[in-house]
Design a protein around this motif. Structure first.
Motif, PDB file in Angstrom:
ATOM      1  N   LEU A  46       0.516  -0.819  -0.335  1.00  0.00           N
ATOM      2  CA  LEU A  46       0.015   0.198   0.370  1.00  0.00           C
ATOM      3  C   LEU A  46       0.453   1.407  -0.400  1.00  0.00           C
ATOM      4  CD1 LEU A  46      -3.176  -0.813   2.264  1.00  0.00           C
ATOM      5  CD2 LEU A  46      -2.875   0.048  -0.080  1.00  0.00           C
ATOM      6  N   GLU A  47       2.418   1.608   0.800  1.00  0.00           N
ATOM      7  CA  GLU A  47       2.504   2.487   1.100  1.00  0.00           C
ATOM      8  C   GLU A  47       3.802   2.494   0.100  1.00  0.00           C
ATOM      9  OE1 GLU A  47       5.403   1.110   3.878  1.00  0.00           O
ATOM     10  OE2 GLU A  47       4.350   2.279   5.376  1.00  0.00           O
ATOM     11  N   TRP A  51      -1.214  -1.678  -5.705  1.00  0.00           N
ATOM     12  CA  TRP A  51      -2.305  -1.981  -5.119  1.00  0.00           C
ATOM     13  C   TRP A  51      -2.852  -3.693  -6.063  1.00  0.00           C
ATOM     14  CZ3 TRP A  51      -2.202   1.963  -2.873  1.00  0.00           C
ATOM     15  CH2 TRP A  51      -2.331   2.813  -3.762  1.00  0.00           C
ATOM     16  N   PRO A  52      -1.636  -4.514  -6.843  1.00  0.00           N
ATOM     17  CA  PRO A  52      -2.358  -5.760  -7.081  1.00  0.00           C
ATOM     18  C   PRO A  52      -1.932  -6.949  -6.030  1.00  0.00           C
ATOM     19  CG  PRO A  52      -1.851  -4.529  -8.854  1.00  0.00           C
ATOM     20  CD  PRO A  52      -1.301  -3.074  -8.042  1.00  0.00           C
ATOM     21  N   THR A  53      -0.376  -5.995  -5.890  1.00  0.00           N
ATOM     22  CA  THR A  53       0.163  -6.846  -3.929  1.00  0.00           C
ATOM     23  C   THR A  53      -0.658  -6.950  -3.199  1.00  0.00           C
ATOM     24  OG1 THR A  53       2.149  -6.519  -5.260  1.00  0.00           O
ATOM     25  CG2 THR A  53       2.320  -7.394  -3.494  1.00  0.00           C
ATOM     26  N   ALA A  54      -0.872  -5.889  -2.370  1.00  0.00           N
ATOM     27  CA  ALA A  54      -1.717  -4.875  -2.072  1.00  0.00           C
ATOM     28  C   ALA A  54      -2.490  -6.076  -1.348  1.00  0.00           C
ATOM     29  CB  ALA A  54      -2.342  -3.662  -1.473  1.00  0.00           C
ATOM     30  N   ASP A 102      -5.691   2.013   2.278  1.00  0.00           N
ATOM     31  CA  ASP A 102      -6.114   3.047   3.383  1.00  0.00           C
ATOM     32  C   ASP A 102      -4.749   1.880   4.296  1.00  0.00           C
ATOM     33  OD1 ASP A 102      -5.755   4.015   6.392  1.00  0.00           O
ATOM     34  OD2 ASP A 102      -7.888   3.970   6.646  1.00  0.00           O
ATOM     35  N   VAL A 103      -3.657   2.625   4.325  1.00  0.00           N
ATOM     36  CA  VAL A 103      -2.465   2.092   5.462  1.00  0.00           C
ATOM     37  C   VAL A 103      -2.636   2.098   6.782  1.00  0.00           C
ATOM     38  CG1 VAL A 103      -1.019   3.771   5.168  1.00  0.00           C
ATOM     39  CG2 VAL A 103      -0.066   1.263   5.554  1.00  0.00           C
TER      40      VAL A 103
END
Length: 143
Positions: A46-47, A51-54, A102-103
């Motif tokens: 996320l940081e 997006w796909p990995t998160a 939202d991290v």
């Protein structure tokens, strides 16, 4: 088969065998270990706006929380209902972190899950190895 494929297949077989032969207490601690790994990877992704990995890591973390909640035996101990509610809150944080990117929600999930992980590891360490393999974890409130 090339050496990398062979090594990956052997590692996969080893991991599968480790899970299949683990005691219930060990399975529980393995789930918590993986939950924290997925949450941490999700936070990092996320940081970095990956997006796909998160999404992949947080989705897997959510599946683990669902498994933990599903295996909880609320009829065996008084604190189980509170833990079940905590699992629900964790799931809400994880899904919110995924959907809203939202991290801070993921960090809150990590802050809640880490002490649980440590506690389950400590509880599992207190079990004699012979009884751990025979399903004594039902005394800990898990199926």
């Amino acid at each position: 088969m090339n050496p990398l494929t062979s090594a990956a297949a052997k590692l996969s077989a080893y991991n599968r065998d480790s899970v299949l032969s683990a005691s219930p207490a060990r399975l529980l601690t393995m789930l918590y270990d993986r939950l924290l790994l997925d949450l941490t990877r999700g936070e990092t992704a996320l940081e970095a706006e990956q997006w796909p990995t998160a999404w992949e890591n947080l989705r897997h973390a959510d599946q683990i929380v669902a498994e933990l909640a599903g295996s909880l035996r609320v009829d065996l101990w008084d604190g189980a209902e509170g833990l079940l509610q905590l699992y629900g809150y964790l799931a809400d944080l994880i899904v919110g972190g995924m959907i809203e990117r939202d991290v801070t929600k993921v960090r809150e999930a990590i802050a809640l899950a880490e002490p649980l992980r440590q506690t389950w590891h400590e509880a599992a360490a207190l079990l004699p190895s012979a009884t751990a393999a025979t399903g004594i974890t039902r005394d800990l409130g898990v199926a």
